[in-house]
Write an enzyme that holds these catalytic residues in place. Structure first.
Site, PDB file in Angstrom:
ATOM      1  N   ASP A  68       0.752  -1.174  -0.145  1.00 52.57           N
ATOM      2  CA  ASP A  68      -0.195   0.128  -0.079  1.00 52.57           C
ATOM      3  C   ASP A  68       0.813   1.413   0.041  1.00 52.57           C
ATOM      4  O   ASP A  68       0.660   2.267  -0.575  1.00 52.57           O
ATOM      5  CB  ASP A  68      -0.907  -0.050   1.167  1.00 52.57           C
ATOM      6  CG  ASP A  68      -2.124  -1.051   1.113  1.00 52.57           C
ATOM      7  OD1 ASP A  68      -2.331  -1.718  -0.187  1.00 52.57           O
ATOM      8  OD2 ASP A  68      -2.831  -1.179   1.837  1.00 52.57           O
ATOM      9  N   ASN A 142      -4.210   9.347   1.252  1.00 54.89           N
ATOM     10  CA  ASN A 142      -4.507   8.916   2.525  1.00 54.89           C
ATOM     11  C   ASN A 142      -4.974   9.814   3.678  1.00 54.89           C
ATOM     12  O   ASN A 142      -6.219   9.799   4.256  1.00 54.89           O
ATOM     13  CB  ASN A 142      -3.539   7.938   3.160  1.00 54.89           C
ATOM     14  CG  ASN A 142      -3.744   6.171   3.141  1.00 54.89           C
ATOM     15  OD1 ASN A 142      -4.808   5.928   2.420  1.00 54.89           O
ATOM     16  ND2 ASN A 142      -3.031   5.397   3.821  1.00 54.89           N
ATOM     17  N   GLY A 184      -6.353   3.534   7.792  1.00 54.95           N
ATOM     18  CA  GLY A 184      -4.873   3.490   8.271  1.00 54.95           C
ATOM     19  C   GLY A 184      -4.802   4.056   9.532  1.00 54.95           C
ATOM     20  O   GLY A 184      -5.352   3.521  10.477  1.00 54.95           O
TER      21      GLY A 184
END
Length: 286
Positions: A68, A142, A184
């Protein structure tokens, strides 16, 4: 698809072994495939690890080997090219890089046959200021995280939404997350899990020194301003803002960072029918 480009994390793909296997397979199928290594040295101002100008115009899909983190780096570097990215995980199952080693060839066959879908993921832009002087502007897929810098202590944060005061935190940090990034650091800090197809921002305090601090979900079109307080100490060390755990900028008392939805989006390719809920179930059951 007929022309591909491979970005490989050499820490997870030593000597580009898997990248070359992919290249050989595609060439056997009569397709073109270029290889570039994602690297951390020799960075230029306009990119971090992958030079978008080095990718031929004919490329239709970028294959990202690593995890990722490698896919996040590629998405940020190549955001202006709007190239579809397929993440191939060299480790455990990821939220972004969903293809594993044993499924590489079936996934490539689907790309060649046109049996795939494309998802457009929201990104956010953050601009840090010292008074009226711009310190840094960057993009994140993110999250943008503002945390203490230096010694173990809390920092005071003031949060404004569209110029209106929302709340203040005494905390170790603050996370502004996209739906993609909700699984996350945001999740580790107690924030909500959001479907990656959503378009919104999540504000989550990191270890807040209060009993009533809760994550806040905000619309996609707002402007979030996080103002730095003085911290709890005369010689406070300040804070640091990081973009997807990579690019960073130092912030001192009185500095601020303004975060908005970016006009640009990451383009991710899906060749499997694995849903976000299925990936989530597998992660939660570990």
């Amino acid at each position: 698809m007929n022309t591909f480009y491979v970005i490989s994390n050499t820490q997870k793909d030593p000597e580009l072994h898997n990248a070359k296997v992919i290249q050989d397979f595609l060439q056997e199928k009569g397709k073109k495939c270029y290889i570039q290594t994602a690297r951390s040295d020799g960075m230029q101002e306009h990119y971090r690890y992958t030079d978008p100008a080095g990718i031929p115009d004919e490329v239709e899909c970028v294959l990202v080997l690593g995890g990722d983190g490698t896919l996040l780096q590629a998405a940020r570097d190549l955001v202006d090219r709007s190239l579809p990215l397929l993440g191939i995980n060299m480790g455990t199952l990821g939220y972004l890089a969903e293809i594993d080693r044993k499924n590489i060839r079936p996934a490539l066959e689907k790309l060649i046959q046109g049996e795939y879908s494309v998802e457009h993921r929201m990104m956010i832009t953050g601009t840090a200021y010292h008074q009226k002087r711009k310190l840094l502007e960057d993009i994140a897929l993110n999250d943008i995280v503002i945390t203490r810098d230096g010694r173990m202590r809390v920092v005071d944060f003031q949060v404004l939404v569209d110029g209106e005061f929302l709340c203040g935190y005494s905390a170790d940090g603050v996370i502004v997350s996209t739906p993609t990034g909700s699984t996350g650091y945001n999740l580790s800090a107690g924030g909500p899990i959001v479907s990656p197809k959503a378009s919104l921002m999540v504000l989550t305090a990191v270890a807040p020194h209060t009993l009533n601090a809760r994550p806040i979900i905000l619309p996609e079109d707002v402007e979030i301003t996080i103002q730095m307080g003085t911290g709890h100490g005369v010689d406070a060390d300040g804070a640091v803002a990081t973009f997807d755990g990579d690019t960073m900028v130092k912030l001192n008392a009185g500095d601020k960072i303004v975060i908005t939805k970016s006009e640009r989006k990451a383009v991710l390719v899906k060749t499997k029918q694995t849903s976000f809920l299925e990936i989530l179930r597998e992660k939660m059951n570990k």
